[in-house]
Motif scaffolding. Structure first.
Motif, PDB file in Angstrom:
ATOM      1  N   ALA A 124       0.854  -1.194   0.000  1.00 50.57           N
ATOM      2  CA  ALA A 124       0.000   0.000   0.000  1.00 50.57           C
ATOM      3  C   ALA A 124       0.885   1.237   0.000  1.00 50.57           C
ATOM      4  N   GLU A 125       0.346   2.342  -0.495  1.00 51.57           N
ATOM      5  CA  GLU A 125       1.126   3.574  -0.586  1.00 51.57           C
ATOM      6  C   GLU A 125       1.007   4.430   0.666  1.00 51.57           C
ATOM      7  N   SER A 126      -0.134   4.338   1.356  1.00 53.60           N
ATOM      8  CA  SER A 126      -0.359   5.145   2.549  1.00 53.60           C
ATOM      9  C   SER A 126      -1.564   4.593   3.287  1.00 53.60           C
ATOM     10  N   ASP A 127      -1.781   5.077   4.518  1.00 55.82           N
ATOM     11  CA  ASP A 127      -2.939   4.647   5.286  1.00 55.82           C
ATOM     12  C   ASP A 127      -4.228   5.003   4.558  1.00 55.82           C
ATOM     13  N   GLN A 128      -4.302   6.201   4.033  1.00 51.12           N
ATOM     14  CA  GLN A 128      -5.503   6.628   3.320  1.00 51.12           C
ATOM     15  C   GLN A 128      -5.745   5.774   2.081  1.00 51.12           C
ATOM     16  N   ARG A 131      -7.024   2.295   3.136  1.00 51.17           N
ATOM     17  CA  ARG A 131      -8.439   2.316   3.519  1.00 51.17           C
ATOM     18  C   ARG A 131      -9.335   2.378   2.289  1.00 51.17           C
ATOM     19  N   ALA A 132      -8.986   3.241   1.358  1.00 49.25           N
ATOM     20  CA  ALA A 132      -9.796   3.391   0.144  1.00 49.25           C
ATOM     21  C   ALA A 132      -9.792   2.094  -0.661  1.00 49.25           C
ATOM     22  N   TRP A 133      -8.636   1.446  -0.755  1.00 52.59           N
ATOM     23  CA  TRP A 133      -8.551   0.191  -1.515  1.00 52.59           C
ATOM     24  C   TRP A 133      -9.383  -0.904  -0.871  1.00 52.59           C
ATOM     25  N   LEU A 134      -9.279  -1.056   0.444  1.00 50.29           N
ATOM     26  CA  LEU A 134     -10.050  -2.081   1.135  1.00 50.29           C
ATOM     27  C   LEU A 134     -11.547  -1.811   1.053  1.00 50.29           C
ATOM     28  N   ASP A 135     -11.942  -0.567   1.252  1.00 47.19           N
ATOM     29  CA  ASP A 135     -13.365  -0.234   1.164  1.00 47.19           C
ATOM     30  C   ASP A 135     -13.895  -0.513  -0.236  1.00 47.19           C
ATOM     31  N   ALA A 162      -1.109  -1.551   8.093  1.00 47.98           N
ATOM     32  CA  ALA A 162       0.132  -1.288   8.823  1.00 47.98           C
ATOM     33  C   ALA A 162       0.145   0.143   9.342  1.00 47.98           C
ATOM     34  N   VAL A 163       0.736   0.352  10.509  1.00 52.16           N
ATOM     35  CA  VAL A 163       0.756   1.683  11.099  1.00 52.16           C
ATOM     36  C   VAL A 163       1.525   2.668  10.231  1.00 52.16           C
ATOM     37  N   ASP A 164       2.467   2.165   9.420  1.00 50.82           N
ATOM     38  CA  ASP A 164       3.201   3.052   8.518  1.00 50.82           C
ATOM     39  C   ASP A 164       2.499   3.209   7.175  1.00 50.82           C
TER      40      ASP A 164
END
Length: 217
Positions: A124-128, A131-135, A162-164
């Motif tokens: 993943a590239e970032s937390d945001q 989230r968007a990918w999983l949703d 991941a937290v990062d």
């Protein structure tokens, strides 16, 4: 070789007390090495006092006998131990937060004790972005498979980020391996291929709990 537990105890992967999960995978070579590695992970955890903030530690072995996965739930991120020496050749550790749980409806309540645990890791590239990918992935699944997700043998899928923000983990619970393998081949294999993920099918080995640190097999 199967290490299916005779003890019905399993941790709640979506335990609301768990703020962070330290997930470590260790590469192994064959059944004997897999068992030795799993037992060593248990022995290492039992060495010394039970860490404050550690809610549970569960050790899983892969069905292909090529890896061991440890899943440690912590009450707070700042309770995790400071990074020390690398855990060893072929070992990878990452801290995750539980993001969403999706439950199957084909299994009657109360759900039976899960025996099979498919795990899939995706970059993943970032937390945001994660989230968007999983949703989006779950929304697409609902459109094609239905909101009830009545997959035979499916208990729940637990989605972690991941937290990062650099990785996504899908860790699922199934009644047994047969339906899990069929679901992986039909649904997850294309996702793994299209999004560059890696996956393995795990079995419960042992769980350690606080207090008496009693071993659950």
């Amino acid at each position: 070789m199967s290490y299916v537990s005779a003890d019905p105890v399993r941790v709640a992967l979506d335990d609301p007390r768990s703020a962070a999960v330290l997930v470590t995978t260790l590469a192994t070579r064959g059944p004997d090495d897999t068992r030795r590695t799993a037992e060593q992970a248990v022995a290492d955890a039992l060495r010394g006092p039970w860490p404050e903030g550690l809610l549970s530690l569960t050790v899983y072995t892969s069905g292909d006998d090529d890896s061991v996965l440890t899943y440690a739930q912590w009450s707070a991120e700042d309770r995790l131990p400071s990074p020390g020496a690398p855990p060893g050749a072929g070992a990878v550790s990452r801290v995750f937060r539980h993001y969403r749980a999706v439950r199957g409806t084909a299994v009657e309540e109360p759900a039976p004790v899960p025996q099979s645990f498919p795990a899939a890791f995706f970059p993943a590239e970032s937390d945001q972005a994660a989230r968007a990918w999983l949703d989006g992935l779950l929304a697409g699944e609902e459109r094609t498979e239905g909101e009830d997700r009545a997959y035979p043998g499916a208990i729940a899928a637990h989605l972690h980020i991941a937290v990062d923000g650099g990785q996504v983990l899908s860790f699922s619970e199934w009644v047994d391996e047969g339906p899990a393998v069929e679901h992986i081949e039909a649904v997850w294999a294309p996702v793994l291929k299209d999004f560059g993920g890696t996956g393995s099918l795990y079995r419960h080995h042992r769980t350690l709990l606080p207090g008496s640190a009693a071993l659950q097999e």
